[in-house]
Write a protein that holds these residues in place. Structure first.
Motif, short mmCIF file in Angstrom:
data_model
loop_
_atom_site.label_atom_id
_atom_site.label_comp_id
_atom_site.label_asym_id
_atom_site.label_seq_id
_atom_site.Cartn_x
_atom_site.Cartn_y
_atom_site.Cartn_z
N SER A 1 134.94 16.03 19.95
CA SER A 1 135.05 16.46 21.35
C SER A 1 133.81 16.01 22.13
O SER A 1 133.83 14.99 22.80
N VAL A 2 132.73 16.74 22.03
CA VAL A 2 131.46 16.38 22.66
C VAL A 2 130.42 16.26 21.55
O VAL A 2 130.10 17.24 20.89
N LEU B 1 129.19 12.14 24.84
CA LEU B 1 128.10 11.88 23.90
C LEU B 1 126.77 12.09 24.60
O LEU B 1 126.56 11.58 25.71
N GLN B 2 125.90 12.84 23.96
CA GLN B 2 124.52 12.97 24.41
C GLN B 2 123.62 12.45 23.30
O GLN B 2 123.64 12.97 22.18
N ASP C 1 130.30 19.64 19.68
CA ASP C 1 130.18 20.90 20.41
C ASP C 1 131.07 20.94 21.65
O ASP C 1 130.66 20.52 22.75
N PRO C 2 132.30 21.45 21.52
CA PRO C 2 133.19 21.57 22.67
C PRO C 2 132.94 22.82 23.49
O PRO C 2 133.71 23.13 24.41
N TYR D 1 131.02 23.04 31.36
CA TYR D 1 131.23 22.00 32.37
C TYR D 1 131.23 20.58 31.82
O TYR D 1 131.29 19.63 32.60
N SER D 2 131.16 20.40 30.53
CA SER D 2 131.28 19.05 29.98
C SER D 2 132.75 18.62 30.02
O SER D 2 133.65 19.43 29.77
#
Length: 212
Positions: free
Chosen positions: A107-108, A196-197, A43-44, A48-49
């Motif tokens: 990405s994220v 990474l979360q 999830d890009p 603010y990530s």
């Protein structure tokens, strides 16, 4: 999670590995290969990530992309070239440096949490190991998902309580087997390097050896 479990899994989901036929996930799109409790997104679009972006490095708009949904392999990561070679569409996953050609990459990455608190997770274990950080994390056969690493910081659980740190301990296993045998996912999540979360993951299928 980042070093041992996610890296080889993302390599298996990479469009370049799919096109070259080196990924164990070739031909597995739409199949449930992992635990039903596991859902992973790229999830890009998160505001603010550090890894967020309006578009990838080829100008393709970013999107929230499900990689694994309830254990089902849902999408691969494609840039324009690998998408064309695979007969697919770009997923907006191209990345590049000033001196390189574009290549697909994540990405994220977001691993959806479960419903079990970390304290409950510990209390439910008769004999277990908490792995906090690793020393010299290495991969035996990264494309096949094999891993082996020394524990830098880890704790032993006995009869539902943390009884102390471990030393001279090595863990080994296979990413795909471990992620098939998830018992619980933690309700709390933690950010790792802004890309990474992840919740805590309680799983089987990990071999543990200790040298006195």
């Amino acid at each position: 999670v980042a070093d041992l479990l996610l890296e080889p899994l993302l390599l298996g989901l990479n469009g370049r590995s799919i096109v070259h036929g080196t990924s164990p996930l070739v031909g597995k799109l739409g199949e449930r290969l992992l635990a039903p409790s596991l859902t992973i997104w790229d999830d890009p679009t998160i505001p603010y990530s550090p890894g967020s972006r309006p578009c990838d490095d080829e100008g393709v708009p970013s999107q929230r992309l499900p990689l694994v949904q309830s254990g089902v392999i849902s999408n691969f990561l494609f840039d324009l070239q690998t998408a064309g070679q695979a007969g697919a569409q770009s997923t907006g996953s191209a990345t590049r440096s000033p001196g390189s050609l574009p290549r697909p990459d994540s990405s994220v990455v977001i691993i959806e949490p479960g419903e079990t608190s970390f304290s409950t997770m510990i209390a439910s274990q008769k004999e277990a190991l908490i792995v906090d950080s690793l020393l010299g994390a290495g991969q035996g056969n990264i494309l096949g998902g094999d891993f082996s690493a020394n524990i830098l910081l880890g704790y032993r659980i006995k009869d539902g309580a943390v009884v102390g740190r471990v030393k001279n301990t090595v863990i080994a296993g296979n990413v795909y087997q471990v992620l098939r045998e998830i018992e619980m996912l933690g309700a709390e999540t933690q950010w790792v390097d802004g890309s990474l979360q992840s919740p805590a993951i309680c799983c089987q299928g990990v071999a543990i050896s200790q040298n006195d």
